[in-house]
Design a protein around this motif. Sequence first.
Motif, PDB file in Angstrom:
ATOM      1  N   VAL A 142       0.843  -1.193   0.000  1.00 40.02           N
ATOM      2  CA  VAL A 142       0.000   0.000   0.000  1.00 40.02           C
ATOM      3  C   VAL A 142       0.883   1.249   0.000  1.00 40.02           C
ATOM      4  CG1 VAL A 142      -1.813   1.255   1.232  1.00 40.02           C
ATOM      5  CG2 VAL A 142      -1.784  -1.256   1.266  1.00 40.02           C
ATOM      6  N   PRO A 143       0.541   2.247  -0.806  1.00 38.85           N
ATOM      7  CA  PRO A 143       1.332   3.489  -0.803  1.00 38.85           C
ATOM      8  C   PRO A 143       1.367   4.122   0.585  1.00 38.85           C
ATOM      9  CG  PRO A 143      -0.182   3.443  -2.662  1.00 38.85           C
ATOM     10  CD  PRO A 143      -0.555   2.292  -1.796  1.00 38.85           C
TER      11      PRO A 143
ATOM     12  N   PHE B 120     -16.720  -4.235  11.275  1.00 37.13           N
ATOM     13  CA  PHE B 120     -15.918  -3.937  10.084  1.00 37.13           C
ATOM     14  C   PHE B 120     -14.472  -3.813  10.526  1.00 37.13           C
ATOM     15  CE2 PHE B 120     -20.164  -2.363   9.065  1.00 37.13           C
ATOM     16  CZ  PHE B 120     -20.371  -2.926   7.806  1.00 37.13           C
ATOM     17  N   PHE B 121     -13.536  -4.285   9.697  1.00 35.40           N
ATOM     18  CA  PHE B 121     -12.141  -4.333  10.121  1.00 35.40           C
ATOM     19  C   PHE B 121     -11.208  -4.289   8.920  1.00 35.40           C
ATOM     20  CE2 PHE B 121     -14.464  -8.358  10.485  1.00 35.40           C
ATOM     21  CZ  PHE B 121     -13.913  -9.104   9.442  1.00 35.40           C
ATOM     22  N   VAL B 122      -9.923  -4.078   9.227  1.00 32.58           N
ATOM     23  CA  VAL B 122      -8.880  -4.052   8.211  1.00 32.58           C
ATOM     24  C   VAL B 122      -7.604  -4.599   8.825  1.00 32.58           C
ATOM     25  CG1 VAL B 122      -8.242  -1.655   8.766  1.00 32.58           C
ATOM     26  CG2 VAL B 122      -7.602  -2.629   6.550  1.00 32.58           C
ATOM     27  N   GLY B 123      -6.851  -5.397   8.040  1.00 36.64           N
ATOM     28  CA  GLY B 123      -5.550  -5.899   8.478  1.00 36.64           C
ATOM     29  C   GLY B 123      -5.594  -7.266   9.124  1.00 36.64           C
ATOM     30  N   TYR B 124      -4.621  -8.121   8.742  1.00 37.21           N
ATOM     31  CA  TYR B 124      -4.367  -9.382   9.445  1.00 37.21           C
ATOM     32  C   TYR B 124      -3.412  -9.070  10.595  1.00 37.21           C
ATOM     33  CZ  TYR B 124      -6.191 -12.272   5.570  1.00 37.21           C
ATOM     34  OH  TYR B 124      -6.980 -12.884   4.631  1.00 37.21           O
ATOM     35  N   GLU B 125      -3.820  -9.393  11.814  1.00 40.58           N
ATOM     36  CA  GLU B 125      -3.044  -8.967  12.979  1.00 40.58           C
ATOM     37  C   GLU B 125      -1.609  -9.475  12.957  1.00 40.58           C
ATOM     38  OE1 GLU B 125      -3.411  -8.679  17.848  1.00 40.58           O
ATOM     39  OE2 GLU B 125      -4.926  -9.741  16.686  1.00 40.58           O
TER      40      GLU B 125
ATOM     41  N   THR C  53      -4.300  -4.667  13.131  1.00 38.84           N
ATOM     42  CA  THR C  53      -5.705  -4.829  12.778  1.00 38.84           C
ATOM     43  C   THR C  53      -6.474  -3.689  13.422  1.00 38.84           C
ATOM     44  OG1 THR C  53      -7.587  -6.366  12.703  1.00 38.84           O
ATOM     45  CG2 THR C  53      -6.323  -6.302  14.745  1.00 38.84           C
ATOM     46  N   LYS C  54      -7.506  -3.232  12.741  1.00 35.56           N
ATOM     47  CA  LYS C  54      -8.361  -2.155  13.259  1.00 35.56           C
ATOM     48  C   LYS C  54      -9.802  -2.567  13.042  1.00 35.56           C
ATOM     49  CE  LYS C  54      -9.100   2.090  14.797  1.00 35.56           C
ATOM     50  NZ  LYS C  54      -8.601   2.592  16.108  1.00 35.56           N
TER      51      LYS C  54
ATOM     52  N   LYS D 160      -2.513   6.140  13.050  1.00 33.37           N
ATOM     53  CA  LYS D 160      -1.410   5.833  13.954  1.00 33.37           C
ATOM     54  C   LYS D 160      -0.810   4.451  13.699  1.00 33.37           C
ATOM     55  CE  LYS D 160      -3.219   8.809  17.618  1.00 33.37           C
ATOM     56  NZ  LYS D 160      -3.681   8.896  19.039  1.00 33.37           N
ATOM     57  N   ILE D 161      -1.187   3.855  12.582  1.00 34.98           N
ATOM     58  CA  ILE D 161      -0.711   2.508  12.261  1.00 34.98           C
ATOM     59  C   ILE D 161       0.412   2.576  11.240  1.00 34.98           C
ATOM     60  CG2 ILE D 161      -1.344   0.334  11.126  1.00 34.98           C
ATOM     61  CD1 ILE D 161      -4.104   0.626  12.398  1.00 34.98           C
ATOM     62  N   ARG D 162       1.476   1.833  11.499  1.00 37.21           N
ATOM     63  CA  ARG D 162       2.553   1.696  10.531  1.00 37.21           C
ATOM     64  C   ARG D 162       2.300   0.404   9.754  1.00 37.21           C
ATOM     65  NH1 ARG D 162       8.343   2.557  13.251  1.00 37.21           N
ATOM     66  NH2 ARG D 162       8.862   2.600  11.022  1.00 37.21           N
ATOM     67  N   TYR D 163       2.192   0.525   8.457  1.00 36.36           N
ATOM     68  CA  TYR D 163       1.877  -0.636   7.624  1.00 36.36           C
ATOM     69  C   TYR D 163       2.885  -0.734   6.485  1.00 36.36           C
ATOM     70  CZ  TYR D 163      -0.127   2.982   4.608  1.00 36.36           C
ATOM     71  OH  TYR D 163      -0.299   4.095   3.826  1.00 36.36           O
ATOM     72  N   GLY D 164       2.893  -1.872   5.835  1.00 36.62           N
ATOM     73  CA  GLY D 164       3.717  -2.088   4.639  1.00 36.62           C
ATOM     74  C   GLY D 164       2.901  -2.837   3.620  1.00 36.62           C
TER      75      GLY D 164
END
Length: 255
Positions: free
Chosen positions: A170-171, A192-197, A203-204, A223-227
């Motif tokens: 994800v950009p 409703f959620f997003v992300g595999y923990e 995950t949110k 506040k989430i750091r993702y790649g």
Amino acid sequence: MLRNTRFKWTLAAVGVFAVAGLIGACDPEDEPTPSTQNDAGTKTDAGTNTDAGTNTDAGTTTDAGTTTDAGTTTDAGTETDAGTTTDAGTQTSLPLAVDGTWAASGYMGSGGGNQGGLTDEPICHTPRPGAGLGNCHKFTATQKNDAWAGVFWQFPEGAWENDPRPGFQVPDGAKAVTFYAWSESGGEAVDFFVGYETKDGFTKKINVTLTTEPTQYTLDISKIRYGTVGGGFGWSAGGLDVKPLVLFIDDIQWH
């Protein structure tokens, strides 16, 4: 008279031997063979000279099918617009539509396995809410073995949390995942959620009570750091033992 006759025979014999000598002198075996004469098939000009099919202009010139324009130019199927553009499922800028990047392939609960308790139809509200990014979804969930159902949008398609393949890159800079949701009868509680923990490192989740009108909801990821992200979005709901759920979702996007 006899003497004259003998003289005639002697002259005749001499003539015969002379003719025989001439014939022997002309024996064909002493003639040069036609195939070894310089001018009779082996001389340079008789098929082996440079101009007889082997010169540069006889099919091997650069213009005879090997030029750059003969199928190897950039425009002949290798240009960037031939399947790698943003519209071909590899979008790399925000806002990022969830549909077309992740696939709504992770059916759970009564929709999982062979239960068959969940359907997804491309039925849209008129007009479509928000920016209308991605697909319209009308989910119908009914009780089978399980009294709950849900869906994960996955990358790659069908990849669950324990799948070793990386998720979608994800950009940088996304602060929220927003979407519109509503139901046919209203009043249902849905997560409703997003992300595999473990796989994505975060995950949110939010829980909302649906209404019958399209309403925008937000998953705050500021506040989430993702790649790379394997679980781009998802939902789950119980209560199917009470009544089926008819859930509409549209305009799901990272931004």
